[in-house]
Design a protein around this motif. Sequence first.
Motif, PDB file in Angstrom:
ATOM      1  N   LEU A 278       0.844  -1.186   0.000  1.00 34.58           N
ATOM      2  CA  LEU A 278       0.000   0.000   0.000  1.00 34.58           C
ATOM      3  C   LEU A 278       0.882   1.240   0.000  1.00 34.58           C
ATOM      4  CD1 LEU A 278      -2.609  -1.026   2.710  1.00 34.58           C
ATOM      5  CD2 LEU A 278      -2.717  -1.421   0.235  1.00 34.58           C
ATOM      6  N   ARG A 279       0.498   2.236  -0.782  1.00 35.34           N
ATOM      7  CA  ARG A 279       1.256   3.485  -0.879  1.00 35.34           C
ATOM      8  C   ARG A 279       0.296   4.641  -0.666  1.00 35.34           C
ATOM      9  NH1 ARG A 279       5.942   6.218  -0.422  1.00 35.34           N
ATOM     10  NH2 ARG A 279       6.923   6.955  -2.337  1.00 35.34           N
ATOM     11  N   ALA A 280       0.656   5.588   0.200  1.00 36.26           N
ATOM     12  CA  ALA A 280      -0.119   6.824   0.378  1.00 36.26           C
ATOM     13  C   ALA A 280       0.867   7.927   0.717  1.00 36.26           C
ATOM     14  CB  ALA A 280      -1.157   6.672   1.480  1.00 36.26           C
ATOM     15  N   VAL A 281       0.769   9.055   0.004  1.00 36.82           N
ATOM     16  CA  VAL A 281       1.727  10.135   0.197  1.00 36.82           C
ATOM     17  C   VAL A 281       1.018  11.475   0.313  1.00 36.82           C
ATOM     18  CG1 VAL A 281       3.581   8.933  -1.032  1.00 36.82           C
ATOM     19  CG2 VAL A 281       2.068  10.492  -2.290  1.00 36.82           C
ATOM     20  N   THR A 282       1.692  12.394   0.966  1.00 40.78           N
ATOM     21  CA  THR A 282       1.291  13.793   0.960  1.00 40.78           C
ATOM     22  C   THR A 282       2.276  14.548   0.076  1.00 40.78           C
ATOM     23  OG1 THR A 282       2.621  14.246   2.935  1.00 40.78           O
ATOM     24  CG2 THR A 282       0.296  13.670   3.259  1.00 40.78           C
ATOM     25  N   SER A 283       1.782  15.540  -0.650  1.00 40.33           N
ATOM     26  CA  SER A 283       2.631  16.290  -1.567  1.00 40.33           C
ATOM     27  C   SER A 283       1.904  17.567  -1.973  1.00 40.33           C
ATOM     28  CB  SER A 283       2.958  15.459  -2.817  1.00 40.33           C
ATOM     29  OG  SER A 283       3.792  16.167  -3.703  1.00 40.33           O
ATOM     30  N   ARG A 284       2.649  18.493  -2.542  1.00 44.78           N
ATOM     31  CA  ARG A 284       2.029  19.701  -3.083  1.00 44.78           C
ATOM     32  C   ARG A 284       1.901  19.615  -4.594  1.00 44.78           C
ATOM     33  NH1 ARG A 284       4.411  25.079  -0.341  1.00 44.78           N
ATOM     34  NH2 ARG A 284       2.626  25.887  -1.492  1.00 44.78           N
ATOM     35  N   ASP A 285       2.863  18.991  -5.238  1.00 45.03           N
ATOM     36  CA  ASP A 285       2.865  18.993  -6.696  1.00 45.03           C
ATOM     37  C   ASP A 285       3.408  17.699  -7.296  1.00 45.03           C
ATOM     38  OD1 ASP A 285       5.679  19.226  -6.310  1.00 45.03           O
ATOM     39  OD2 ASP A 285       5.454  21.394  -6.210  1.00 45.03           O
ATOM     40  N   GLY A 286       3.705  16.708  -6.462  1.00 43.62           N
ATOM     41  CA  GLY A 286       4.218  15.447  -6.961  1.00 43.62           C
ATOM     42  C   GLY A 286       5.715  15.423  -7.185  1.00 43.62           C
ATOM     43  N   MET A 287       6.381  16.568  -7.079  1.00 40.59           N
ATOM     44  CA  MET A 287       7.829  16.582  -7.289  1.00 40.59           C
ATOM     45  C   MET A 287       8.575  16.015  -6.084  1.00 40.59           C
ATOM     46  SD  MET A 287       7.967  17.625 -10.305  1.00 40.59           S
ATOM     47  CE  MET A 287       9.737  17.556 -10.408  1.00 40.59           C
TER      48      MET A 287
ATOM     49  N   TRP B  54       5.519  10.004   3.006  1.00 38.45           N
ATOM     50  CA  TRP B  54       4.523   8.961   3.255  1.00 38.45           C
ATOM     51  C   TRP B  54       3.518   9.439   4.297  1.00 38.45           C
ATOM     52  CZ3 TRP B  54       4.468   6.659   8.166  1.00 38.45           C
ATOM     53  CH2 TRP B  54       5.598   6.887   8.949  1.00 38.45           C
ATOM     54  N   TYR B  55       2.279   8.980   4.131  1.00 40.01           N
ATOM     55  CA  TYR B  55       1.195   9.436   4.995  1.00 40.01           C
ATOM     56  C   TYR B  55       1.133   8.591   6.270  1.00 40.01           C
ATOM     57  CZ  TYR B  55      -3.390  10.813   6.660  1.00 40.01           C
ATOM     58  OH  TYR B  55      -4.421  11.285   7.446  1.00 40.01           O
ATOM     59  N   PRO B  56       1.104   9.224   7.446  1.00 42.44           N
ATOM     60  CA  PRO B  56       1.086   8.468   8.709  1.00 42.44           C
ATOM     61  C   PRO B  56      -0.323   8.015   9.080  1.00 42.44           C
ATOM     62  CG  PRO B  56       1.219  10.808   9.174  1.00 42.44           C
ATOM     63  CD  PRO B  56       1.251  10.678   7.672  1.00 42.44           C
TER      64      PRO B  56
ATOM     65  N   TYR C 149       3.007  -1.786   4.117  1.00 41.03           N
ATOM     66  CA  TYR C 149       2.816  -0.354   3.897  1.00 41.03           C
ATOM     67  C   TYR C 149       4.162   0.299   3.595  1.00 41.03           C
ATOM     68  CZ  TYR C 149       1.229   4.449   4.439  1.00 41.03           C
ATOM     69  OH  TYR C 149       0.927   5.769   4.206  1.00 41.03           O
ATOM     70  N   ASP C 150       4.205   1.062   2.522  1.00 41.54           N
ATOM     71  CA  ASP C 150       5.427   1.693   2.031  1.00 41.54           C
ATOM     72  C   ASP C 150       5.653   3.013   2.780  1.00 41.54           C
ATOM     73  OD1 ASP C 150       7.392   3.006   0.621  1.00 41.54           O
ATOM     74  OD2 ASP C 150       6.502   2.697  -1.351  1.00 41.54           O
ATOM     75  N   ILE C 151       6.766   3.126   3.515  1.00 39.32           N
ATOM     76  CA  ILE C 151       7.063   4.354   4.251  1.00 39.32           C
ATOM     77  C   ILE C 151       8.290   5.059   3.675  1.00 39.32           C
ATOM     78  CG2 ILE C 151       5.936   3.618   6.373  1.00 39.32           C
ATOM     79  CD1 ILE C 151       8.735   2.984   7.500  1.00 39.32           C
ATOM     80  N   SER C 152       8.415   5.042   2.337  1.00 35.51           N
ATOM     81  CA  SER C 152       9.504   5.729   1.641  1.00 35.51           C
ATOM     82  C   SER C 152       9.037   7.100   1.190  1.00 35.51           C
ATOM     83  CB  SER C 152       9.960   4.933   0.423  1.00 35.51           C
ATOM     84  OG  SER C 152      10.253   3.599   0.770  1.00 35.51           O
ATOM     85  N   SER C 153       9.913   8.089   1.295  1.00 39.97           N
ATOM     86  CA  SER C 153       9.616   9.429   0.804  1.00 39.97           C
ATOM     87  C   SER C 153      10.205   9.612  -0.593  1.00 39.97           C
ATOM     88  CB  SER C 153      10.187  10.485   1.763  1.00 39.97           C
ATOM     89  OG  SER C 153       9.554  10.415   3.017  1.00 39.97           O
ATOM     90  N   LYS C 154       9.765  10.644  -1.274  1.00 36.16           N
ATOM     91  CA  LYS C 154      10.320  11.005  -2.591  1.00 36.16           C
ATOM     92  C   LYS C 154      11.010  12.350  -2.481  1.00 36.16           C
ATOM     93  CE  LYS C 154       9.146  12.330  -7.310  1.00 36.16           C
ATOM     94  NZ  LYS C 154       8.093  12.581  -8.307  1.00 36.16           N
ATOM     95  N   PRO C 155      12.307  12.454  -2.812  1.00 36.44           N
ATOM     96  CA  PRO C 155      13.243  11.356  -2.967  1.00 36.44           C
ATOM     97  C   PRO C 155      13.565  10.708  -1.617  1.00 36.44           C
ATOM     98  CG  PRO C 155      14.402  13.442  -3.011  1.00 36.44           C
ATOM     99  CD  PRO C 155      12.941  13.763  -2.900  1.00 36.44           C
ATOM    100  N   PRO C 156      14.212   9.558  -1.609  1.00 38.24           N
ATOM    101  CA  PRO C 156      14.908   8.872  -2.702  1.00 38.24           C
ATOM    102  C   PRO C 156      14.006   7.999  -3.569  1.00 38.24           C
ATOM    103  CG  PRO C 156      15.244   7.684  -0.667  1.00 38.24           C
ATOM    104  CD  PRO C 156      14.464   8.917  -0.288  1.00 38.24           C
TER     105      PRO C 156
ATOM    106  N   THR D   5      10.407   7.104  -5.765  1.00 36.57           N
ATOM    107  CA  THR D   5       9.394   7.830  -6.508  1.00 36.57           C
ATOM    108  C   THR D   5       8.039   7.493  -5.888  1.00 36.57           C
ATOM    109  OG1 THR D   5       9.221   6.023  -8.098  1.00 36.57           O
ATOM    110  CG2 THR D   5      10.692   7.844  -8.660  1.00 36.57           C
ATOM    111  N   ILE D   6       6.986   8.195  -6.313  1.00 37.43           N
ATOM    112  CA  ILE D   6       5.663   7.907  -5.759  1.00 37.43           C
ATOM    113  C   ILE D   6       5.190   6.553  -6.266  1.00 37.43           C
ATOM    114  CG2 ILE D   6       3.249   8.635  -5.659  1.00 37.43           C
ATOM    115  CD1 ILE D   6       4.208  11.525  -5.779  1.00 37.43           C
ATOM    116  N   GLU D   7       5.157   6.382  -7.580  1.00 40.04           N
ATOM    117  CA  GLU D   7       4.828   5.076  -8.152  1.00 40.04           C
ATOM    118  C   GLU D   7       6.014   4.134  -7.969  1.00 40.04           C
ATOM    119  OE1 GLU D   7       1.979   4.111  -9.425  1.00 40.04           O
ATOM    120  OE2 GLU D   7       0.906   6.003  -9.730  1.00 40.04           O
ATOM    121  N   TRP D   8       5.722   2.832  -7.999  1.00 37.96           N
ATOM    122  CA  TRP D   8       6.796   1.840  -7.861  1.00 37.96           C
ATOM    123  C   TRP D   8       7.487   1.589  -9.196  1.00 37.96           C
ATOM    124  CZ3 TRP D   8       7.319  -2.437  -3.874  1.00 37.96           C
ATOM    125  CH2 TRP D   8       6.950  -1.972  -2.602  1.00 37.96           C
ATOM    126  N   GLU D   9       6.808   1.833 -10.306  1.00 29.62           N
ATOM    127  CA  GLU D   9       7.433   1.690 -11.631  1.00 29.62           C
ATOM    128  C   GLU D   9       7.260   2.997 -12.403  1.00 29.62           C
ATOM    129  OE1 GLU D   9       7.179  -3.064 -12.724  1.00 29.62           O
ATOM    130  OE2 GLU D   9       5.941  -1.663 -13.838  1.00 29.62           O
TER     131      GLU D   9
END
Length: 514
Positions: free
Chosen positions: A461-470, A474-476, A501-508, A510-514
């Motif tokens: 599962l992936r859920a993120v917070t962002s302003r513009d996707g750049m 990860w969402y807590p 649950y994926d707790i990686s930020s972007k960077p390092p 990406t949002i999508e896995w591929e």
Amino acid sequence: MDANRILIIDYGSQFTQLIARRIREERVYCEIHPPTRSLEWIREWAPKGIVLSGGPSSVYGEDVPTADPQLLHMGIPVLGVCYGMQLITHLEGGVVERGRREYGRAHVTVEEGTGIFDGFPAGERTQVWMSHGDHVVQPPPGYRLLASTEGLPWAAFAANDRPIYGVQFHLEVAHTTRGADMIGNFVFRVCGCEPTWTAGSYIENEIAKIRSTVGDAQVICGLSGGVDSSVAASLVHRAIGEQLTCIFVDTGLLRAGERESVERTFRAHMGIKLEVVDASDLFLDRLAGVEDPEAKRKIIGHTFIDVFEDASARLGGDAQFLVQGTLYPDVIESLSVKGPSATIKTHHNVGGLKEDMKFALIEPLRELFKDEVRQVGRELGLPEEMVGRHPFPGPGLAIRVLGAVDRRELEVLRQADTIYLEEIRSAGLYDDIWQAFAVLLPVRSVGVMGDERTYENVCALRAVTSRDGMTADWYPFPHDVLARISTRIINEVAGINRVCYDISSKPPATIEWE
């Protein structure tokens, strides 16, 4: 185009897009361009100010990006950030020292509250963000000190006879406490811009541009039902009306209920001509056995064009233009067309298109970030449930089934994804999250269900917070929400026996896995 505009020259910093975001937040238009732009091009583009971004290079390196020294004598205000400041120093006869690395928070003391520090009292100490390997040890002749740190005597300077400024720190990042004030000072007080760039003005300009480009030709739009293509279609429809036909392609890679939702919204509520093409067999046949994500994206992009060309022929064959909802981050991540920063991945609607396609592209959102697209959509009167929808990638679920794609795995993922979003909405968290989705991993794990051994897929599962996707964090999730999601997926989706649950930020990451 708005005459109040700022040119950003990209020297490869991963923060360059943040400079653009901060300037646009001041309602001033800006664009990012490479350092290869000529002085003649810059004069014709006529910016009211120029920002030289940071970057990974050293001014003493070989084949590093540079600038014509006359850029600093055109009468246009210039702000150099990090590498940009070092480049100004180098071009104007100062000295840059190599090898003094500094990363993280620092505090500058303002020596003179003028120019970009207008409104800062002399002696004010404010937090900034440093990220550099070189620094200025001797400014060019005719430059004066504006700010310093305990270890950095020249943290900011200005030319005495021209509106040329340099800062060694990154004023565009949130860690620089008063960075927005500095950017506002440069844009408004130094460059003399007015805050005229709004969603309404953007719509007016794009409508005029679309009408001029299209004339009386027929136009088709590749509609996905997502925010980007929906806003693009609505904008083009406002410009040319019945000349536009939207084509929705059922790729077999969609979320549950996607096709029905698009037909209902665009036909019944928006009155736009809509053709629905079921090409799921074609897409899945071409994707059979393909594991590489870049290959998937290109196959999907090429197949889209084939389907559009066939549909256009059936509709009369006279469509000359194809509308796409390409956004600025798509362009930045797909092609290093704006500067030397690295290509992250190809987006199917940017780098994945056929070179010999017969359509000319219309991309009315190409220079917008995601939140700006939402603002344009609201201005156009689109419903909030459409404008506020989470992003969904053009390649669809194909890049969320890691490895080769087949119908069984797509259906397993589709069911898991539906449960995930249902629970997020039920918990009242949907609008707090930038993007949420499930990923089916090419990994199987042993489990026990009903006293029997299972050997089934793992769902991430992936859920993120962002302003513009750049960039993204990860969402807590509250633990009880994650527990409900995991329990439902494992109990209700045959083929999954483990949820992560994926707790990686972007960077390092990406949002999508591929």
